[in-house]
Structures are given as C-alpha cells and as structure tokens.
Design an enzyme around this catalytic site. Sequence first.
Site, PDB file in Angstrom:
ATOM      1  N   GLY A  40       1.886  19.261   0.501  1.00  0.00           N
ATOM      2  CA  GLY A  40       3.252  19.808   0.442  1.00  0.00           C
ATOM      3  C   GLY A  40       3.723  20.068   1.861  1.00  0.00           C
ATOM      4  O   GLY A  40       4.403  21.047   2.132  1.00  0.00           O
ATOM      5  N   ASP A  63       3.184  14.579   0.286  1.00  0.00           N
ATOM      6  CA  ASP A  63       4.396  15.201  -0.270  1.00  0.00           C
ATOM      7  C   ASP A  63       5.031  14.234  -1.254  1.00  0.00           C
ATOM      8  O   ASP A  63       4.568  13.102  -1.416  1.00  0.00           O
ATOM      9  CB  ASP A  63       5.383  15.614   0.849  1.00  0.00           C
ATOM     10  CG  ASP A  63       6.206  16.847   0.461  1.00  0.00           C
ATOM     11  OD1 ASP A  63       6.930  16.778  -0.558  1.00  0.00           O
ATOM     12  OD2 ASP A  63       6.125  17.880   1.150  1.00  0.00           O
ATOM     13  N   ASP A  83       1.536  13.451  -5.823  1.00  0.00           N
ATOM     14  CA  ASP A  83       1.808  14.689  -6.565  1.00  0.00           C
ATOM     15  C   ASP A  83       0.554  15.571  -6.508  1.00  0.00           C
ATOM     16  O   ASP A  83      -0.493  15.196  -7.040  1.00  0.00           O
ATOM     17  CB  ASP A  83       2.151  14.306  -8.013  1.00  0.00           C
ATOM     18  CG  ASP A  83       2.479  15.527  -8.860  1.00  0.00           C
ATOM     19  OD1 ASP A  83       2.272  16.663  -8.406  1.00  0.00           O
ATOM     20  OD2 ASP A  83       2.943  15.323 -10.004  1.00  0.00           O
ATOM     21  N   MET A  84       0.676  16.729  -5.865  1.00  0.00           N
ATOM     22  CA  MET A  84      -0.498  17.614  -5.705  1.00  0.00           C
ATOM     23  C   MET A  84      -1.036  18.126  -7.042  1.00  0.00           C
ATOM     24  O   MET A  84      -2.157  18.610  -7.118  1.00  0.00           O
ATOM     25  CB  MET A  84      -0.145  18.794  -4.801  1.00  0.00           C
ATOM     26  CG  MET A  84       0.943  19.695  -5.320  1.00  0.00           C
ATOM     27  SD  MET A  84       1.497  20.799  -4.032  1.00  0.00           S
ATOM     28  CE  MET A  84       2.903  21.584  -4.809  1.00  0.00           C
ATOM     29  N   LYS A  97       0.727  25.325   3.615  1.00  0.00           N
ATOM     30  CA  LYS A  97       1.600  26.301   4.280  1.00  0.00           C
ATOM     31  C   LYS A  97       2.868  26.482   3.450  1.00  0.00           C
ATOM     32  O   LYS A  97       3.559  25.513   3.172  1.00  0.00           O
ATOM     33  CB  LYS A  97       1.945  25.825   5.697  1.00  0.00           C
ATOM     34  CG  LYS A  97       2.931  26.730   6.376  1.00  0.00           C
ATOM     35  CD  LYS A  97       3.312  26.302   7.769  1.00  0.00           C
ATOM     36  CE  LYS A  97       4.542  27.054   8.216  1.00  0.00           C
ATOM     37  NZ  LYS A  97       5.787  26.518   7.653  1.00  0.00           N
ATOM     38  N   HIS A 101       2.848  30.162  -2.666  1.00  0.00           N
ATOM     39  CA  HIS A 101       3.772  31.225  -3.098  1.00  0.00           C
ATOM     40  C   HIS A 101       4.984  30.680  -3.866  1.00  0.00           C
ATOM     41  O   HIS A 101       5.754  31.439  -4.438  1.00  0.00           O
ATOM     42  CB  HIS A 101       4.186  32.118  -1.916  1.00  0.00           C
ATOM     43  CG  HIS A 101       5.261  31.571  -1.045  1.00  0.00           C
ATOM     44  ND1 HIS A 101       5.908  32.316  -0.090  1.00  0.00           N
ATOM     45  CD2 HIS A 101       5.808  30.338  -0.976  1.00  0.00           C
ATOM     46  CE1 HIS A 101       6.815  31.570   0.512  1.00  0.00           C
ATOM     47  NE2 HIS A 101       6.768  30.363  -0.004  1.00  0.00           N
TER      48      HIS A 101
HETATM   49  C1  LIG Z   1       8.361  25.429   0.743  1.00  0.00           C
HETATM   50  S1  LIG Z   1       8.110  23.752   1.179  1.00  0.00           S
HETATM   51  C2  LIG Z   1       6.834  23.890   2.410  1.00  0.00           C
HETATM   52  C3  LIG Z   1       6.845  22.734   3.377  1.00  0.00           C
HETATM   53  C4  LIG Z   1       5.819  22.847   4.508  1.00  0.00           C
HETATM   54  N1  LIG Z   1       4.496  23.114   4.034  1.00  0.00           N
HETATM   55  C5  LIG Z   1       6.238  23.892   5.511  1.00  0.00           C
HETATM   56  O1  LIG Z   1       5.709  24.997   5.538  1.00  0.00           O
HETATM   57  O2  LIG Z   1       7.142  23.590   6.292  1.00  0.00           O
HETATM   58  C6  LIG Z   1       7.200  23.120  -0.224  1.00  0.00           C
HETATM   59  C7  LIG Z   1       6.861  21.634  -0.124  1.00  0.00           C
HETATM   60  O3  LIG Z   1       6.079  21.259  -1.271  1.00  0.00           O
HETATM   61  C8  LIG Z   1       6.496  19.956  -1.655  1.00  0.00           C
HETATM   62  N2  LIG Z   1       6.133  19.712  -3.059  1.00  0.00           N
HETATM   63  C9  LIG Z   1       6.697  20.259  -4.172  1.00  0.00           C
HETATM   64  N3  LIG Z   1       6.094  19.800  -5.287  1.00  0.00           N
HETATM   65  C10 LIG Z   1       5.136  18.925  -4.872  1.00  0.00           C
HETATM   66  C11 LIG Z   1       4.175  18.122  -5.562  1.00  0.00           C
HETATM   67  N4  LIG Z   1       4.096  18.146  -6.891  1.00  0.00           N
HETATM   68  N5  LIG Z   1       3.330  17.367  -4.821  1.00  0.00           N
HETATM   69  C12 LIG Z   1       3.402  17.346  -3.456  1.00  0.00           C
HETATM   70  N6  LIG Z   1       4.293  18.097  -2.753  1.00  0.00           N
HETATM   71  C13 LIG Z   1       5.149  18.863  -3.446  1.00  0.00           C
HETATM   72  C14 LIG Z   1       7.999  19.986  -1.420  1.00  0.00           C
HETATM   73  O4  LIG Z   1       8.568  18.678  -1.390  1.00  0.00           O
HETATM   74  C15 LIG Z   1       8.074  20.715  -0.089  1.00  0.00           C
HETATM   75  O5  LIG Z   1       7.985  19.839   1.014  1.00  0.00           O
END
Ligand SMILES: C[S@@+](CC[C@H](N)C(=O)[O-])C[C@H]1O[C@@H](n2cnc3c(N)ncnc32)[C@H](O)[C@@H]1O
Length: 196
Positions: A40, A63, A83-84, A97, A101
């Site tokens: 992510g 991501d 997809d995580m 990061k 939350h």
């Molecule tokens: C709050 S952002 C945090 C981004 C980064 N870690 C930062 O701190 O700048 C959450 C991230 O999780 C990604 N995300 C959401 N669902 C996801 C999934 N199922 N698999 C992978 N990434 C995902 C979003 O696209 C986004 O980039």
Amino acid sequence: MAFDALINDGMVSDSNFIVDIAVKEHGEVFQGLSSMVDVGGGLAAAVQAISKAFPEVKCSVLDLGHIVAKAPSGTLVEYVAGDMFESVPPANAILLKWVPHDWGDEKCIKILKNCRKAIPSRDIGGKVIIIDIVFGEGPSDQKHRELQALFDLYITFINGIQRDEQEWKKVFFAAGFSGYNIMPVLGFRSIIEVYP
Ligand SMILES: C[S@@+](CC[C@H](N)C(=O)[O-])C[C@H]1O[C@@H](n2cnc3c(N)ncnc32)[C@H](O)[C@@H]1O
C-alpha cells in the site's frame, strides 16, 4: 480526481518528512535488510527515501493497479500492481505506512497474515515494519492530546481505527506474530517492528 491527486501529494510529503526522521533516529530498523516491499506504498515516497539512505536494500511497492499506473519511471523502485488482501510479494521485510489504521481488526489481521507469509523467519531477519500511530505513546501534554483527538476524528471519518499498544498487540498475535517493539519517533507516531 483532484481530491485523489491532493491525497497522493499529501502522502508523498508526509513520507519524505517522517521517513527522514525515522532513518536518522532508528536507522538500525532498516540496516542489513536485503529487500523490502512497501505494501500500500502509493507513489513510493517512503521507500525512495529509505532506498536513498540504504541503497543496498532492493525496494518494491505493492499497490492497486490504478495507483501503479501513475508511478514515476526511472527510479530504482519496482512497482507491482496487486491486492494486499490476496497476497504480498516475498521480501526480507514488509513496510506498512499509514495502512493498518485504514482498516478494522478483521481486515487488518488479513493484511498482516499475508505479510507474515511473505517474510522469512525471525532468526534470519524477517519482520514487518509499521509506521503509524500508537495512541498513548510519546508526550501527553495538551497539544498532543488535541492532536490525538484531531487524528481520531479524521480516522473515524474514513472508517478506520487508531490503536493503542494493547489493540496493536491483539491484531499482531491474532495474525500469528510472536512479538513486537514500539519506537516512538514523532509524538504518538511510531515505528513498530513486528516479528514472525
Ligand atoms: C493511506 S494510503 C498510504 C500510502 C503510503 N503508504 C503512504 O504512507 O504514503 C493507503 C494506500 O493503500 C493502498 N491500497 C488500498 N487498498 C489496497 C489493496 N487492496 N491492495 C494494495 N494496496 C491497497 C491505496 O491505494 C493507498 O495507496
């Protein structure tokens, strides 16, 4: 669209800021790693900063496809669309990061279980590195209490959850981890090492 761009820009600035402090104050967390996947990781500002300080660490970002499509070219970071909740690419360490939350306990445990499957055992350095808020850590003066309330409001708005140490511990152990170490870096913002 404009809102998405604003959020992504904000995340990049935040990553540059907090990772710089994390690397200066707790560089040992990243030292000796061979590879790391930022799950992510958005546009990869966090791993770019880590990669600058520790060029020997092979860094990738996982991501969603529409985010990876916007990834800058010509960097040392590899971008993987996925997809995580399905799976996480294997690495020495996984970075999360501002990700746990965003999710309630059930989904957070699912992400952590996939991270655990992706790393080697603790005795050969496998770990998950979380940069997030640990409520109750750091100073507890009026300014920090107000900031904590503000973050709580924001996270409620996005249907996420802020955790104190006991709440983090609950999701770590439910996901099968054996231990953790919390290092506050900026008020209640902390690095948490989580061990398989
Ligand atoms: C709050 S952002 C945090 C981004 C980064 N870690 C930062 O701190 O700048 C959450 C991230 O999780 C990604 N995300 C959401 N669902 C996801 C999934 N199922 N698999 C992978 N990434 C995902 C979003 O696209 C986004 O980039």
